[in-house]
Design a protein around this motif. Structure first.
Motif, mmCIF file in Angstrom:
data_model
loop_
_atom_site.group_PDB
_atom_site.id
_atom_site.type_symbol
_atom_site.label_atom_id
_atom_site.label_comp_id
_atom_site.label_asym_id
_atom_site.label_seq_id
_atom_site.Cartn_x
_atom_site.Cartn_y
_atom_site.Cartn_z
ATOM 1 N N ASP A 83 0.837 -1.203 0.000
ATOM 2 C CA ASP A 83 0.000 0.000 0.000
ATOM 3 C C ASP A 83 0.874 1.256 0.000
ATOM 4 O OD1 ASP A 83 -2.115 -1.672 -0.006
ATOM 5 O OD2 ASP A 83 -2.697 -1.341 2.086
ATOM 6 N N ALA A 124 1.041 4.114 -2.910
ATOM 7 C CA ALA A 124 0.749 5.520 -2.611
ATOM 8 C C ALA A 124 1.916 6.419 -3.046
ATOM 9 C CB ALA A 124 0.459 5.686 -1.121
ATOM 10 N N LYS A 133 1.922 6.704 -6.791
ATOM 11 C CA LYS A 133 0.858 7.593 -7.271
ATOM 12 C C LYS A 133 1.254 9.062 -7.088
ATOM 13 C CE LYS A 133 -4.143 8.145 -7.068
ATOM 14 N NZ LYS A 133 -5.377 7.442 -6.640
#
Lengths: 93, 93, 93, 93, 93, 93, 93, 93, 93, 93
Positions: free
Chosen positions: B21, B25, B28
């Motif tokens: 995760d 993140a 992104k």
């Protein structure tokens, strides 16, 4: 709906020069009409090759096929199609 | 100066979910920063694959390499780069 | 709008048998729900391989990507997508 | 018994237009006869290519070979055949 | 109905030797049962490789898939299937 | 000593029909002579292709090369050869 | 009877160094015994790769397979075999 | 210094038979001269193909290129070159 | 004597960071020593990949093999070698 | 900005010898002009092939494309382009 399309052109070595010029002019006009209509969204030359990388924006698969099938240079090309979707990290919608 | 870049991601099957995760993140945020700066011009998902097709606008080869090398997911990717040029039939300059 | 999709599955050799059974049951339920909804139009086993050839009927590229991305076995698969169009010799519309 | 068949067509660039039209008409009639008989079950155009993806339903390998060998365009095609079987998750029998 | 099948085996380097011996014995028994029943018509070693070239004689695609899927070594193999038909120059029917 | 041989035939599109018939008749006679002598052990058509999969039983590499080199269709073929050996699970010796 | 054989070696990165040394010594002894017997006729390193190009002189396919199958490094190799014959322009018989 | 060279020959189907015979005679003479000089060390026919596998012993890359470039059949060949080195397990120096 | 060499590096995802840093420092020192000696003539990064394109200037095949085999990262690389020669249009000798 | 370029030339077998000589002379002059201007930085023959490996130093992608597109032999070539960047271990800047 977006699709990436790569077109690789091989013109016959003995193609008549007059016919060749005519073909290329027709191809250009065809391509620019579709660009103006917003269907042929991007058109880039692949460096060092008689090829382009394009992005089409069409309403469905059938429309894309018809646009490509009717390319004046279609019978001198090999074409490969990659369907695209929204990327979760893309800013643009 | 434009380059098409295809990135294919393979995350290890046993990657820790928390780490995963965090990586996604960071990736992104990194991608969106470059998009905002106008360097990562287009970012599309390839349908059905953990892959993207992108177009970068950079000042030279070295800048492109640095941007790609520093992708948080770089070590989980295979990357292929295609230099692009202006197409004589393209309306946009 | 139709797409042919080939999925090739590689399960890790050390996958826990209980987890494996659960995954396969979830995959089957997911697949059958989409078949009942008319989105996963055809599903055939490729003889001799842990693979299938499928045809999806979806409204656009994005819907197809979401259906494939959410396959319970997605991370164990390689997937290739071929957009289809009406053939001029086909009887069915 | 089902088989997926992909056919890629390359017509000679100098094929006589009259002969070409005749060939295509014969191919269409041949294909539609087999579709009506339930042997050529599906026939889809591959988007952007002079190719189709088909599914045949035949009684054995020999029948499939004869159907393909007698395609009017056979000598202009490359053909690849994938045997299919019932998938355990498929609703249809 | 005949099919040529090539099987390429990759056993994990850390496979337990006892399990390995058991697997190979089961595979051999399975293969010889099918040979005795006339379904696994030919079985040849490919020289220099952990591979075989086989010919199966089955009643349909589904039977072939079941025979291959149930090979004790199936999950360690990659398998490719080629449907065969009577050759017009072959003496044997 | 056994060898698997795959032959893929491409006849020129403009081959004279009389010459073509003669070539095919010679090829058939040549093939059947070798079958009768027990050297061309198996000859199968690959479904959907102008190709065959064969098994030869010869005394050495040189004999196999001579048999293939003298095929009347040799110059229209691409040929690939796979040496075979006794498989430890095969019933037949 | 001659065969060209290319062997590409991939040792596991975590192979125990003692085991590795032992394996390589056994492989070397095995190879040199066959060279002395005149069966492993040529053995060359492919420049820049953990690979060799070899020529074997054996009495038949089965002998070649046994020699290769029993290579101490066999399970760490991929092997490809090319049968050779006398060339009509070769001076040596 | 040794190099493995594979040559695959494709003669035009319509090559004049007299020219063909002349070419092959020149090629043979050229090849045998180099064999006698110890530069074309090995020359084997690849079974079933119009190809050879050769080993050259030359003083440097440039000499190898000149020898190959001047092959009478050069323009009908595709050629691939593999540099070789002494193998640590080879008996011969 | 010049050779083009492409090296593609894959470091294990779980490589100990300390060991990794040490490896990379040793690789760099090794490479720079060879550059200073004039043997590793050119060293370029391939954009977007953990790869380099290099040109070596060595006295023979054996020297090139030894230089590559002793690369500290050798066991994490795949390497391909292309022998080069003087081009008739090149200004530089 | 550097790019590696590989060019593979296939001249038609029936190219008029006078035209061929003229083409090659024009190509040589074109290439040497670019070498003198410092744009065609390196030009090497690939041993045994009608191919070269080159390095270009240009100001951007567009300039590279124009240089390649205008090669007198361009229509007889296939070309592949690899963008290069500074390598962190390279001594030269």
């Amino acid at each position: 709906m977006l699709f990436a399309v790569r077109m690789d052109v091989v013109l016959p070595l003995d193609l008549d020069p007059g016919l060749r010029d005519e073909l290329l002019a027709t191809e250009k006009a065809y391509s620019q009409k579709l660009q103006r209509e917003g269907k042929w969204l991007h058109l880039w030359r692949v460096v060092g090759e008689y090829s382009n990388l394009s992005v089409f924006d069409v309403s469905d698969n059938g429309e894309l096929h018809d646009l490509l099938w009717n390319l004046p240079l279609f019978k001198y090309m090999s074409v490969s199609v990659t369907p695209l979707a929204q990327h979760p990290s893309a800013l643009a919608g």
